[in-house]
Design a protein around this motif. Structure first.
Motif, PDB file in Angstrom:
ATOM      1  N   VAL A  72       0.574  -1.033  -0.092  1.00 20.78           N
ATOM      2  CA  VAL A  72      -0.101   0.039  -0.052  1.00 20.78           C
ATOM      3  C   VAL A  72       0.456   0.958   0.071  1.00 20.78           C
ATOM      4  N   HIS A  73       0.369   1.740  -0.846  1.00 22.81           N
ATOM      5  CA  HIS A  73       1.310   3.637  -1.328  1.00 22.81           C
ATOM      6  C   HIS A  73       0.641   5.072  -1.114  1.00 22.81           C
ATOM      7  N   GLY A  74       0.836   6.074  -0.506  1.00 20.77           N
ATOM      8  CA  GLY A  74       0.679   7.181  -0.378  1.00 20.77           C
ATOM      9  C   GLY A  74       1.439   8.075  -1.875  1.00 20.77           C
ATOM     10  N   GLY A  75       1.504   9.337  -1.481  1.00 22.00           N
ATOM     11  CA  GLY A  75       2.123  10.151  -2.056  1.00 22.00           C
ATOM     12  C   GLY A  75       1.773  11.268  -2.617  1.00 22.00           C
ATOM     13  N   GLY A  76       1.794  11.565  -1.360  1.00 22.09           N
ATOM     14  CA  GLY A  76       0.470  12.843  -1.172  1.00 22.09           C
ATOM     15  C   GLY A  76       2.267  14.201  -1.304  1.00 22.09           C
ATOM     16  N   LYS A  77       3.384  14.057  -1.395  1.00 25.66           N
ATOM     17  CA  LYS A  77       4.291  15.317  -1.186  1.00 25.66           C
ATOM     18  C   LYS A  77       4.073  14.962  -2.736  1.00 25.66           C
ATOM     19  N   ARG A  78       4.546  13.777  -3.884  1.00 28.72           N
ATOM     20  CA  ARG A  78       4.003  14.519  -5.232  1.00 28.72           C
ATOM     21  C   ARG A  78       3.329  14.694  -5.663  1.00 28.72           C
ATOM     22  N   ALA A  79       2.068  14.421  -5.068  1.00 29.17           N
ATOM     23  CA  ALA A  79       0.777  15.131  -5.928  1.00 29.17           C
ATOM     24  C   ALA A  79       0.556  16.282  -4.693  1.00 29.17           C
ATOM     25  N   THR A  80       1.103  16.640  -3.766  1.00 31.29           N
ATOM     26  CA  THR A  80       1.254  18.133  -3.874  1.00 31.29           C
ATOM     27  C   THR A  80       2.219  19.405  -4.768  1.00 31.29           C
ATOM     28  N   HIS A  81       2.821  18.441  -5.630  1.00 29.28           N
ATOM     29  CA  HIS A  81       3.914  19.245  -6.213  1.00 29.28           C
ATOM     30  C   HIS A  81       3.508  19.542  -7.262  1.00 29.28           C
ATOM     31  N   ILE A  82       3.028  18.124  -8.056  1.00 27.09           N
ATOM     32  CA  ILE A  82       2.230  18.252  -9.488  1.00 27.09           C
ATOM     33  C   ILE A  82       1.074  19.050  -9.276  1.00 27.09           C
ATOM     34  N   ALA A  83       0.657  19.661  -8.606  1.00 28.77           N
ATOM     35  CA  ALA A  83      -0.379  20.244  -7.957  1.00 28.77           C
ATOM     36  C   ALA A  83      -0.361  21.656  -8.030  1.00 28.77           C
ATOM     37  N   SER A  84       0.839  21.785  -7.580  1.00 29.03           N
ATOM     38  CA  SER A  84       1.443  23.253  -7.710  1.00 29.03           C
ATOM     39  C   SER A  84       1.803  23.765  -8.762  1.00 29.03           C
ATOM     40  N   LYS A  85       2.527  22.823  -9.736  1.00 30.94           N
ATOM     41  CA  LYS A  85       3.188  23.149 -11.412  1.00 30.94           C
ATOM     42  C   LYS A  85       1.348  23.170 -12.115  1.00 30.94           C
ATOM     43  N   LEU A  86       0.264  22.602 -11.563  1.00 34.10           N
ATOM     44  CA  LEU A  86      -0.951  22.810 -12.550  1.00 34.10           C
ATOM     45  C   LEU A  86      -1.743  24.402 -11.582  1.00 34.10           C
ATOM     46  N   GLY A  87      -1.010  25.307 -10.822  1.00 32.40           N
ATOM     47  CA  GLY A  87      -0.994  26.055 -10.238  1.00 32.40           C
ATOM     48  C   GLY A  87      -2.905  25.894  -9.683  1.00 32.40           C
ATOM     49  N   ILE A  88      -3.138  25.034  -8.889  1.00 24.45           N
ATOM     50  CA  ILE A  88      -3.868  24.026  -7.641  1.00 24.45           C
ATOM     51  C   ILE A  88      -3.047  24.261  -6.242  1.00 24.45           C
ATOM     52  N   ILE A 123      -4.432 -13.256  -5.425  1.00 19.80           N
ATOM     53  CA  ILE A 123      -2.991 -13.685  -4.056  1.00 19.80           C
ATOM     54  C   ILE A 123      -3.011 -14.473  -4.442  1.00 19.80           C
ATOM     55  N   GLN A 124      -4.052 -16.308  -5.635  1.00 19.93           N
ATOM     56  CA  GLN A 124      -3.853 -17.032  -5.762  1.00 19.93           C
ATOM     57  C   GLN A 124      -3.333 -17.001  -6.867  1.00 19.93           C
ATOM     58  N   ALA A 125      -3.150 -16.310  -7.722  1.00 28.99           N
ATOM     59  CA  ALA A 125      -3.552 -16.495  -8.730  1.00 28.99           C
ATOM     60  C   ALA A 125      -1.799 -15.886  -8.808  1.00 28.99           C
ATOM     61  N   ASP A 126      -1.297 -15.921  -7.718  1.00 29.95           N
ATOM     62  CA  ASP A 126      -0.157 -15.257  -7.548  1.00 29.95           C
ATOM     63  C   ASP A 126       0.768 -13.517  -8.047  1.00 29.95           C
ATOM     64  N   PHE A 127      -0.381 -13.204  -8.307  1.00 26.16           N
ATOM     65  CA  PHE A 127      -0.447 -11.496  -7.978  1.00 26.16           C
ATOM     66  C   PHE A 127       0.027 -10.623  -6.888  1.00 26.16           C
ATOM     67  N   THR A 128       0.682  -9.825  -6.646  1.00 26.97           N
ATOM     68  CA  THR A 128       1.099  -9.303  -5.343  1.00 26.97           C
ATOM     69  C   THR A 128       0.462  -7.326  -6.060  1.00 26.97           C
ATOM     70  N   PRO A 129      -0.878  -7.418  -4.987  1.00 29.27           N
ATOM     71  CA  PRO A 129      -1.827  -6.594  -5.168  1.00 29.27           C
ATOM     72  C   PRO A 129      -1.266  -5.473  -5.313  1.00 29.27           C
ATOM     73  N   VAL A 130      -1.420  -4.210  -5.147  1.00 23.85           N
ATOM     74  CA  VAL A 130      -0.536  -2.571  -4.939  1.00 23.85           C
ATOM     75  C   VAL A 130      -1.634  -2.118  -5.091  1.00 23.85           C
ATOM     76  N   PHE A 131      -1.967  -0.859  -3.918  1.00 24.58           N
ATOM     77  CA  PHE A 131      -3.031  -0.328  -3.452  1.00 24.58           C
ATOM     78  C   PHE A 131      -2.184   0.676  -3.439  1.00 24.58           C
ATOM     79  N   CYS A 132      -2.924   1.873  -4.203  1.00 27.14           N
ATOM     80  CA  CYS A 132      -2.643   3.370  -4.326  1.00 27.14           C
ATOM     81  C   CYS A 132      -4.352   4.159  -3.073  1.00 27.14           C
ATOM     82  N   ALA A 133      -4.098   4.949  -2.684  1.00 28.00           N
ATOM     83  CA  ALA A 133      -4.983   5.642  -1.461  1.00 28.00           C
ATOM     84  C   ALA A 133      -5.761   6.137  -2.253  1.00 28.00           C
ATOM     85  N   ILE A 134      -6.452   5.381  -2.827  1.00 31.06           N
ATOM     86  CA  ILE A 134      -8.227   5.637  -3.826  1.00 31.06           C
ATOM     87  C   ILE A 134      -8.928   4.434  -3.176  1.00 31.06           C
ATOM     88  N   THR A 135      -9.924   5.182  -3.153  1.00 29.60           N
ATOM     89  CA  THR A 135     -10.673   4.602  -2.590  1.00 29.60           C
ATOM     90  C   THR A 135     -12.425   4.462  -3.561  1.00 29.60           C
TER      91      THR A 135
END
Length: 259
Positions: free
Chosen positions: A38-54, A137-149
């Motif tokens: 499971v991963h976040g990414g808040g700092k990257r989101a803040t950086h990209i938002a700033s570039k977009l003027g948000i 998981i049973q199909a031998d995949f490793t789920p990688v969740f981002c912080a969105i539901t």
């Protein structure tokens, strides 16, 4: 005897630093047994938002997610960060699959009600489709969740990555012996915030109460540990907190939390 499952959460500081991310993903890929990231990414989101003027609006360290911010978060968490992590794991021979909570209807949330503060499009997890996640998981995949539901009605929601981690672990504990690894910069819970080596290696309910009474656990660590004990009471086996070195068998200098 249930099979073991490791659920590992990484924060924005690891994601932001290419060398740290590569080193972490190598450790994660070498982690034995079934696992979820499971991963976040808040700092990257803040950086990209700033570039977009948000403008990024924060209250008490929590992001206010208006419609524009949600678009940025979806692009950054679900796209840029998630697919970058998945690609790097494939290069390490870990067959990863990147997911939001909307994928396979895996994590449903309620939009947080407005009380003193309107957090906007922020979700509080209400349901984890652990049987669906287990099919991957049973199909031998490793789920990688981002912080969105999602809310089940087509609305994506920004959701705290620590909470996603604990709720996914609670759900998966119906099927597995689940352990959580919260990876951050410190070696673990510290007895003295000014001494980076003063790690409290084991915390149970009694020790937790003692640390609270002494004022050692306070501020930002308080909600984190309250979440931990809630997850333990709902089926999670153990929770570990520390830097990425805790994923190596040679290292025991981190905090393990049990009931």
């Amino acid at each position: 005897m249930k099979e073991k499952l490791s659920i590992v959460k990484i924060g924005g500081n690891i994601i932001e630093d290419e060398a740290s991310l590569n080193a972490f993903l190598k450790l994660f890929s070498n982690l034995e047994g079934k696992k979820i990231l499971v991963h976040g990414g808040g700092k990257r989101a803040t950086h990209i938002a700033s570039k977009l003027g948000i403008e990024s609006k924060m209250i008490n360290g929590r992001r206010i997610t208006d419609a524009d911010t949600l678009e940025v978060i979806t692009m950054v968490y679900g796209g840029l960060v998630n697919k970058n992590v998945v690609a790097k794991l494939q290069a390490l021979n870990t067959d990863a699959i990147g997911l939001t909570g909307a994928d396979i209807n895996s994590i449903k949330s309620d939009k947080r009600p407005v009380r003193e503060i309107d957090f906007g499009f922020v979700g509080d997890v209400k349901e984890v489709a652990y049987k669906s996640i287990d099919k991957l998981i049973q199909a031998d995949f490793t789920p990688v969740f981002c912080a969105i539901t999602h809310d089940g009605n087509g609305q994506l929601l920004n959701t705290n990555a620590d909470t996603i981690t604990s709720q996914v672990a609670v759900g998966m504990s119906h099927l597995y012996e689940t352990s959580i690894y919260y990876c951050f910069e410190l070696k673990g819970v510290l007895r003295d915030i000014n001494d980076k080596n003063s790690v409290v290696k084991h915390i149970d309910s009694k020790i937790y109460q003692d640390l609270l009474n002494q004022g050692i656990i306070a501020d930002g660590m308080l909600p984190k540990l309250e979440n931990c004990f809630d997850a333990l009471r709902h089926g999670v086996n153990t929770i570990n907190m520390g830097n990425t070195a805790m994923l190596t068998q040679e290292n025991d200098d981190f905090t393990t939390i049990i009931l």
